[in-house]
Design a protein around this motif. Sequence first.
Motif, PDB file in Angstrom:
ATOM      1  N   LEU A  57       0.820  -1.211   0.000  1.00 37.59           N
ATOM      2  CA  LEU A  57       0.000   0.000   0.000  1.00 37.59           C
ATOM      3  C   LEU A  57       0.856   1.264   0.000  1.00 37.59           C
ATOM      4  CD1 LEU A  57      -2.996  -0.856   2.358  1.00 37.59           C
ATOM      5  CD2 LEU A  57      -2.943  -0.761  -0.135  1.00 37.59           C
ATOM      6  N   ALA A  58       1.947   1.264   0.767  1.00 34.07           N
ATOM      7  CA  ALA A  58       2.838   2.434   0.800  1.00 34.07           C
ATOM      8  C   ALA A  58       3.470   2.667  -0.570  1.00 34.07           C
ATOM      9  CB  ALA A  58       3.912   2.244   1.861  1.00 34.07           C
ATOM     10  N   CYS A  59       3.890   1.608  -1.228  1.00 34.42           N
ATOM     11  CA  CYS A  59       4.509   1.748  -2.549  1.00 34.42           C
ATOM     12  C   CYS A  59       3.502   2.227  -3.592  1.00 34.42           C
ATOM     13  CB  CYS A  59       5.155   0.435  -2.981  1.00 34.42           C
ATOM     14  SG  CYS A  59       6.649   0.029  -2.050  1.00 34.42           S
ATOM     15  N   VAL A  60       2.266   1.709  -3.536  1.00 37.92           N
ATOM     16  CA  VAL A  60       1.234   2.154  -4.472  1.00 37.92           C
ATOM     17  C   VAL A  60       0.887   3.610  -4.199  1.00 37.92           C
ATOM     18  CG1 VAL A  60      -1.187   1.832  -5.168  1.00 37.92           C
ATOM     19  CG2 VAL A  60       0.333  -0.145  -4.975  1.00 37.92           C
ATOM     20  N   ASP A  61       0.762   3.979  -2.928  1.00 39.23           N
ATOM     21  CA  ASP A  61       0.493   5.379  -2.583  1.00 39.23           C
ATOM     22  C   ASP A  61       1.636   6.291  -3.024  1.00 39.23           C
ATOM     23  OD1 ASP A  61      -1.944   4.739  -1.480  1.00 39.23           O
ATOM     24  OD2 ASP A  61      -1.224   4.745   0.599  1.00 39.23           O
ATOM     25  N   GLY A  62       2.860   5.728  -3.095  1.00 34.76           N
ATOM     26  CA  GLY A  62       4.034   6.494  -3.500  1.00 34.76           C
ATOM     27  C   GLY A  62       4.286   6.502  -4.998  1.00 34.76           C
ATOM     28  N   GLY A  63       3.351   5.984  -5.789  1.00 30.82           N
ATOM     29  CA  GLY A  63       3.495   6.047  -7.241  1.00 30.82           C
ATOM     30  C   GLY A  63       3.637   4.716  -7.937  1.00 30.82           C
ATOM     31  N   GLY A  64       3.762   3.629  -7.181  1.00 25.90           N
ATOM     32  CA  GLY A  64       3.840   2.309  -7.796  1.00 25.90           C
ATOM     33  C   GLY A  64       2.477   1.843  -8.267  1.00 25.90           C
ATOM     34  N   LYS A  65       2.452   0.737  -8.952  1.00 21.95           N
ATOM     35  CA  LYS A  65       1.210   0.136  -9.448  1.00 21.95           C
ATOM     36  C   LYS A  65       1.063  -1.246  -8.831  1.00 21.95           C
ATOM     37  CE  LYS A  65       0.388   3.128 -12.895  1.00 21.95           C
ATOM     38  NZ  LYS A  65      -0.718   4.008 -12.906  1.00 21.95           N
TER      39      LYS A  65
END
Length: 115
Positions: A57-65
């Motif tokens: 979730l942190a990575c997706v919130d930071g621009g990841g998919k």
Amino acid sequence: MTKRVVAVLAVIWTIAGVNSTAQQTWTGVISDSLCNSSHARMAQIVIPPLDDPACVLACVDGGGKFVFMDGEKPLQIANQDFAELKKHQGVKVMLTGTLKGDTITVSKIELAPAQ
């Protein structure tokens, strides 16, 4: 004779094309495009370390998919807004959808049975 062969090949090709877009089910983990299959590097950088679901979730919130890992190579997810992605990230799931190339359009996600 040649027209018949061409017609039969066209029908076979059409049927094969229909089957390639049929719903399939895979078992794997919903992850993110920044970490893919291993969240170990991120666990060393972030203090306190995040567990796998929180890291996704942190990575997706930071621009990841969101991606789907059923091995080492990530499969892209076409419908990033599918609600169940944020409910089942970082854990083993059974994902149902259609595969085109290396991209899945998700139609259903459920927890994988415990082994």
